[in-house]
Design a protein around this motif. Sequence first.
Motif, PDB file in Angstrom:
ATOM      1  N   ILE A  62      -2.301   3.672  13.834  1.00 19.31           N
ATOM      2  CA  ILE A  62      -3.304   3.463  14.294  1.00 19.31           C
ATOM      3  C   ILE A  62      -2.498   1.876  14.974  1.00 19.31           C
ATOM      4  N   LEU A  63      -3.191   0.926  14.351  1.00 16.06           N
ATOM      5  CA  LEU A  63      -3.004  -0.273  14.555  1.00 16.06           C
ATOM      6  C   LEU A  63      -1.957  -0.674  15.775  1.00 16.06           C
ATOM      7  N   GLU A  64      -0.826  -0.820  15.221  1.00 15.34           N
ATOM      8  CA  GLU A  64       0.244  -0.572  16.201  1.00 15.34           C
ATOM      9  C   GLU A  64       0.580   0.098  17.216  1.00 15.34           C
ATOM     10  N   ARG A  65      -0.764   1.265  17.285  1.00 10.20           N
ATOM     11  CA  ARG A  65      -0.714   2.332  18.491  1.00 10.20           C
ATOM     12  C   ARG A  65      -2.103   1.560  19.672  1.00 10.20           C
ATOM     13  N   ARG A  66      -2.820   0.799  18.769  1.00 12.92           N
ATOM     14  CA  ARG A  66      -3.894   0.214  19.888  1.00 12.92           C
ATOM     15  C   ARG A  66      -3.257  -0.961  20.465  1.00 12.92           C
ATOM     16  N   GLY A  67      -2.457  -1.538  19.400  1.00 13.53           N
ATOM     17  CA  GLY A  67      -1.903  -3.070  19.259  1.00 13.53           C
ATOM     18  C   GLY A  67      -2.795  -4.062  19.071  1.00 13.53           C
ATOM     19  N   ALA A 124      -5.006  -2.780   2.994  1.00 16.25           N
ATOM     20  CA  ALA A 124      -4.328  -3.548   1.579  1.00 16.25           C
ATOM     21  C   ALA A 124      -5.446  -2.333   0.369  1.00 16.25           C
ATOM     22  N   TRP A 125      -6.372  -2.293   0.673  1.00 14.28           N
ATOM     23  CA  TRP A 125      -6.924  -1.360  -0.402  1.00 14.28           C
ATOM     24  C   TRP A 125      -6.349  -0.295  -0.818  1.00 14.28           C
ATOM     25  N   LEU A 126      -6.057   0.223  -0.313  1.00  9.70           N
ATOM     26  CA  LEU A 126      -5.251   2.024  -0.294  1.00  9.70           C
ATOM     27  C   LEU A 126      -4.047   1.403  -0.790  1.00  9.70           C
ATOM     28  N   VAL A 127      -3.028   0.126  -0.532  1.00 14.17           N
ATOM     29  CA  VAL A 127      -1.948   0.375  -1.497  1.00 14.17           C
ATOM     30  C   VAL A 127      -2.904  -0.880  -2.683  1.00 14.17           C
ATOM     31  N   ARG A 133       6.897   3.729  -3.043  1.00 16.39           N
ATOM     32  CA  ARG A 133       7.800   2.567  -3.401  1.00 16.39           C
ATOM     33  C   ARG A 133       8.086   2.391  -1.749  1.00 16.39           C
ATOM     34  N   GLU A 134       8.824   3.223  -1.519  1.00 11.20           N
ATOM     35  CA  GLU A 134       9.368   3.676  -0.204  1.00 11.20           C
ATOM     36  C   GLU A 134       8.714   2.994   1.029  1.00 11.20           C
ATOM     37  N   ILE A 135       7.583   4.215   1.287  1.00 12.84           N
ATOM     38  CA  ILE A 135       5.935   4.502   2.068  1.00 12.84           C
ATOM     39  C   ILE A 135       5.378   3.057   1.468  1.00 12.84           C
ATOM     40  N   VAL A 136       5.360   2.272   0.794  1.00 11.05           N
ATOM     41  CA  VAL A 136       4.244   1.134   0.096  1.00 11.05           C
ATOM     42  C   VAL A 136       4.811   0.182   0.972  1.00 11.05           C
ATOM     43  N   HIS A 137       6.465  -0.093   1.237  1.00  8.66           N
ATOM     44  CA  HIS A 137       6.699  -1.158   1.878  1.00  8.66           C
ATOM     45  C   HIS A 137       7.255  -1.259   2.961  1.00  8.66           C
ATOM     46  N   GLN A 138       6.956  -0.319   3.758  1.00  9.98           N
ATOM     47  CA  GLN A 138       6.890   0.171   4.989  1.00  9.98           C
ATOM     48  C   GLN A 138       5.469   0.051   5.671  1.00  9.98           C
ATOM     49  N   SER A 139       4.770   0.181   4.765  1.00 13.83           N
ATOM     50  CA  SER A 139       3.116   0.171   5.172  1.00 13.83           C
ATOM     51  C   SER A 139       2.510  -0.397   5.413  1.00 13.83           C
ATOM     52  N   ASP A 185      -1.893  11.072  -5.853  1.00  9.63           N
ATOM     53  CA  ASP A 185      -2.969  10.909  -5.658  1.00  9.63           C
ATOM     54  C   ASP A 185      -2.295   9.850  -4.819  1.00  9.63           C
ATOM     55  N   ASP A 186      -0.959   9.090  -5.587  1.00 10.80           N
ATOM     56  CA  ASP A 186      -0.136   7.991  -4.567  1.00 10.80           C
ATOM     57  C   ASP A 186      -0.060   7.888  -3.692  1.00 10.80           C
ATOM     58  N   LEU A 187       0.720   9.638  -3.464  1.00 10.75           N
ATOM     59  CA  LEU A 187       1.109   9.505  -1.717  1.00 10.75           C
ATOM     60  C   LEU A 187       1.040   9.562  -1.064  1.00 10.75           C
ATOM     61  N   GLN A 188      -0.558  10.486  -1.573  1.00 14.34           N
ATOM     62  CA  GLN A 188      -1.955  10.757  -0.362  1.00 14.34           C
ATOM     63  C   GLN A 188      -2.551   9.208   0.296  1.00 14.34           C
ATOM     64  N   HIS A 189      -2.052   8.338  -0.507  1.00 20.22           N
ATOM     65  CA  HIS A 189      -2.463   7.375  -0.521  1.00 20.22           C
ATOM     66  C   HIS A 189      -1.920   6.235   0.415  1.00 20.22           C
ATOM     67  N   ALA A 190      -0.626   6.517   0.516  1.00 20.58           N
ATOM     68  CA  ALA A 190       0.645   5.681   0.310  1.00 20.58           C
ATOM     69  C   ALA A 190       0.349   6.116   2.340  1.00 20.58           C
ATOM     70  N   GLY A 191       0.211   7.691   3.146  1.00 20.27           N
ATOM     71  CA  GLY A 191       0.849   8.165   3.579  1.00 20.27           C
ATOM     72  C   GLY A 191      -0.863   7.537   4.262  1.00 20.27           C
ATOM     73  N   GLN A 192      -2.007   7.470   4.097  1.00 21.06           N
ATOM     74  CA  GLN A 192      -2.660   7.016   4.380  1.00 21.06           C
ATOM     75  C   GLN A 192      -3.064   5.652   5.195  1.00 21.06           C
ATOM     76  N   ALA A 193      -2.637   4.775   4.286  1.00 24.13           N
ATOM     77  CA  ALA A 193      -1.783   3.816   4.263  1.00 24.13           C
ATOM     78  C   ALA A 193      -0.340   3.320   6.101  1.00 24.13           C
ATOM     79  N   ALA A 194       0.359   4.390   5.942  1.00 22.50           N
ATOM     80  CA  ALA A 194       1.350   4.375   7.457  1.00 22.50           C
ATOM     81  C   ALA A 194       0.241   4.904   7.966  1.00 22.50           C
ATOM     82  N   PHE A 195      -0.576   6.101   7.839  1.00 24.51           N
ATOM     83  CA  PHE A 195      -1.266   6.347   8.836  1.00 24.51           C
ATOM     84  C   PHE A 195      -2.146   4.992   9.838  1.00 24.51           C
TER      85      PHE A 195
END
Length: 172
Positions: A166-171, A43-46, A16-22, A152-162
């Motif tokens: 990337i979006l933040e780094r690219r601006g 959106a799809w990952l979450v 839940r925490e990773i979902v919120h942060q992502s 499964d949830d942790l993997q997808h939450a981690g992918q969303a955070a990743f």
Amino acid sequence: MTTTAELLTDAFDRIREIVHQSVRSLSADDLAARLDDEANSIAWLVWHLTRVQDDHIAEVAGLDQVWTSGGWAERFDLPFPVEAIGYGHSSDEVAAVRPDSPGLLVDYHDAVHEQTVGYLRGLTDEDLDAVVDEAWAPPVTLAVRLVSVVSDDLQHAGQAAFVRGILERRGD
């Protein structure tokens, strides 16, 4: 001494925490952004990880899915069957998960989280040995199913955070 129920609750709290942060403060375009034409969006990952948790926990708990009982299927208004959880989705289906705001994703996830931890509070160690799916060899126990959902949830939450990183780094 930590109980099994407390340990599992902690695992789902971390998801839940990773979902919120992502998804926090992202625009609809950010939520739908894909790193390439075949990549999954935040959106799809979450949505997918929440649907998997909702589907699998409701089944073992003998409860209705929050997706349908809470009216979330109507609020998301997705162009696929109400029972879809994302497995085998095509690129076009991934692109169709496009909420207007992070609030829709977070609110649905929080509702599923609430049902999940409510169920976990009543679990005992003895419950974990119950067979919940005989379609596999060996049959799947409740313990295995719960660990599978957490994994499964942790993997997808981690992918969303990743993807967010990337979006933040690219601006974007």
